[in-house]
Design an enzyme around this catalytic site. Sequence first.
Site, PDB file in Angstrom:
ATOM      1  N   ILE A  22       0.820  -1.208   0.000  1.00 39.06           N
ATOM      2  CA  ILE A  22       0.000   0.000   0.000  1.00 39.06           C
ATOM      3  C   ILE A  22       0.854   1.258   0.000  1.00 39.06           C
ATOM      4  O   ILE A  22       0.588   2.217  -0.733  1.00 39.06           O
ATOM      5  CB  ILE A  22      -0.953  -0.008   1.206  1.00 39.06           C
ATOM      6  CG1 ILE A  22      -1.971  -1.150   1.074  1.00 39.06           C
ATOM      7  CG2 ILE A  22      -1.666   1.331   1.349  1.00 39.06           C
ATOM      8  CD1 ILE A  22      -2.786  -1.383   2.339  1.00 39.06           C
ATOM      9  N   ASP A  67      13.559   2.962  11.127  1.00 43.73           N
ATOM     10  CA  ASP A  67      12.839   2.088  12.049  1.00 43.73           C
ATOM     11  C   ASP A  67      11.911   3.008  12.831  1.00 43.73           C
ATOM     12  O   ASP A  67      12.378   3.807  13.655  1.00 43.73           O
ATOM     13  CB  ASP A  67      13.825   1.380  12.985  1.00 43.73           C
ATOM     14  CG  ASP A  67      13.146   0.477  14.014  1.00 43.73           C
ATOM     15  OD1 ASP A  67      11.909   0.581  14.188  1.00 43.73           O
ATOM     16  OD2 ASP A  67      13.846  -0.312  14.673  1.00 43.73           O
ATOM     17  N   ASN A  94       1.814   4.573   7.426  1.00 43.13           N
ATOM     18  CA  ASN A  94       1.437   3.266   6.895  1.00 43.13           C
ATOM     19  C   ASN A  94       2.273   2.121   7.458  1.00 43.13           C
ATOM     20  O   ASN A  94       1.875   0.964   7.334  1.00 43.13           O
ATOM     21  CB  ASN A  94       1.572   3.307   5.362  1.00 43.13           C
ATOM     22  CG  ASN A  94       1.422   1.958   4.719  1.00 43.13           C
ATOM     23  OD1 ASN A  94       0.345   1.367   4.735  1.00 43.13           O
ATOM     24  ND2 ASN A  94       2.514   1.438   4.162  1.00 43.13           N
ATOM     25  N   TYR A 160      -2.717  -6.796  17.258  1.00 46.54           N
ATOM     26  CA  TYR A 160      -3.008  -5.971  16.085  1.00 46.54           C
ATOM     27  C   TYR A 160      -4.257  -5.124  16.307  1.00 46.54           C
ATOM     28  O   TYR A 160      -4.270  -3.917  16.008  1.00 46.54           O
ATOM     29  CB  TYR A 160      -3.186  -6.873  14.865  1.00 46.54           C
ATOM     30  CG  TYR A 160      -3.333  -6.147  13.553  1.00 46.54           C
ATOM     31  CD1 TYR A 160      -2.218  -5.692  12.858  1.00 46.54           C
ATOM     32  CD2 TYR A 160      -4.590  -5.917  13.000  1.00 46.54           C
ATOM     33  CE1 TYR A 160      -2.350  -5.032  11.641  1.00 46.54           C
ATOM     34  CE2 TYR A 160      -4.728  -5.257  11.786  1.00 46.54           C
ATOM     35  CZ  TYR A 160      -3.608  -4.818  11.109  1.00 46.54           C
ATOM     36  OH  TYR A 160      -3.747  -4.157   9.916  1.00 46.54           O
ATOM     37  N   LYS A 164      -4.367  -1.010  16.373  1.00 48.42           N
ATOM     38  CA  LYS A 164      -5.162  -0.232  15.428  1.00 48.42           C
ATOM     39  C   LYS A 164      -6.274   0.550  16.129  1.00 48.42           C
ATOM     40  O   LYS A 164      -6.653   1.638  15.676  1.00 48.42           O
ATOM     41  CB  LYS A 164      -5.740  -1.152  14.345  1.00 48.42           C
ATOM     42  CG  LYS A 164      -4.681  -1.717  13.407  1.00 48.42           C
ATOM     43  CD  LYS A 164      -3.935  -0.626  12.642  1.00 48.42           C
ATOM     44  CE  LYS A 164      -2.997  -1.194  11.594  1.00 48.42           C
ATOM     45  NZ  LYS A 164      -2.300  -0.141  10.825  1.00 48.42           N
ATOM     46  N   VAL A 193      -6.298  -6.324   1.642  1.00 53.01           N
ATOM     47  CA  VAL A 193      -5.506  -5.971   0.463  1.00 53.01           C
ATOM     48  C   VAL A 193      -4.460  -7.063   0.251  1.00 53.01           C
ATOM     49  O   VAL A 193      -3.856  -7.555   1.200  1.00 53.01           O
ATOM     50  CB  VAL A 193      -4.811  -4.598   0.635  1.00 53.01           C
ATOM     51  CG1 VAL A 193      -3.971  -4.259  -0.586  1.00 53.01           C
ATOM     52  CG2 VAL A 193      -5.838  -3.506   0.889  1.00 53.01           C
ATOM     53  N   THR A 195      -1.251  -8.125  -0.121  1.00 50.98           N
ATOM     54  CA  THR A 195       0.119  -7.660   0.089  1.00 50.98           C
ATOM     55  C   THR A 195       0.933  -8.786   0.706  1.00 50.98           C
ATOM     56  O   THR A 195       0.401  -9.834   1.081  1.00 50.98           O
ATOM     57  CB  THR A 195       0.157  -6.447   1.040  1.00 50.98           C
ATOM     58  OG1 THR A 195      -0.265  -6.862   2.347  1.00 50.98           O
ATOM     59  CG2 THR A 195      -0.728  -5.315   0.544  1.00 50.98           C
TER      60      THR A 195
END
Length: 251
Positions: A22, A67, A94, A160, A164, A193, A195
């Site tokens: 992305i 980083d 991102n 995760y 988020k 997506v 990826t």
Amino acid sequence: MHPSDNSLQGRVALVTGAGKGIGRAIALAYARAGAAVCCAGRTESDVVALADDIRATGGQAMAAAVDVTQETDVDRMVASCLEAFGRLDIVVLNAGVAAEGASVEASDAQRWRQTLDVNLFGAYLCARAAIPGLKAAGGGKVIMIGSGLGHTGQPGISDYACAKAGLWMLTRVLAQELAPHQIDVNELIPGPVDTAMTATAVAQSHLQANPALQQEWLKQPEDVVPLALFLATQPPRGPTAQSFGLGRRPI
């Protein structure tokens, strides 16, 4: 979508996690729309190749190996961008890593913390470092690449989902703090997506385990570009503190 207009002419964009997926698609699209792009990512060879590709087609770009969990790296990245291009107008946060893929009980504490460090703390460091440059430009846009899982949660991905969820709250707080400076802060939720990150066994198992996600459109990175361009090209005092998604179902 491959815009040839100059909707971002004269703007400078910083995109983290730009080496692949992305981030790479957004960086290329912003460059095609006229922006000078700071391509930032952990793998130096990836972002150097991306910057070379942009320059080869007549665009302006620089590469920054970073980083995002390291404050000195992040500060150096922003300083290099400002030194190269003289201003900063758009920041796309991102950079991220996938979930460990374990219940809270079975999770590894260090791996859990690492996910939050990259996905949330890294975004915080990048936003904090970029704010003075955005203010100096008289306003700008911050675009957080979020996830619907940060709004709804799902078993087995607490690291995760919590990262988020924190990113969504950071979006709303920053939007309020920066509104007086005409800096808009919004969340972009791509949905599933195709990826390298979603190709992992952990990501695939969660896509398969969630019936709602199975109904979603599995996008290519380029499919995220129109919404990323929309958010970057809104007028001053445009939408802020909002979450924009590409999914086919409510968050």
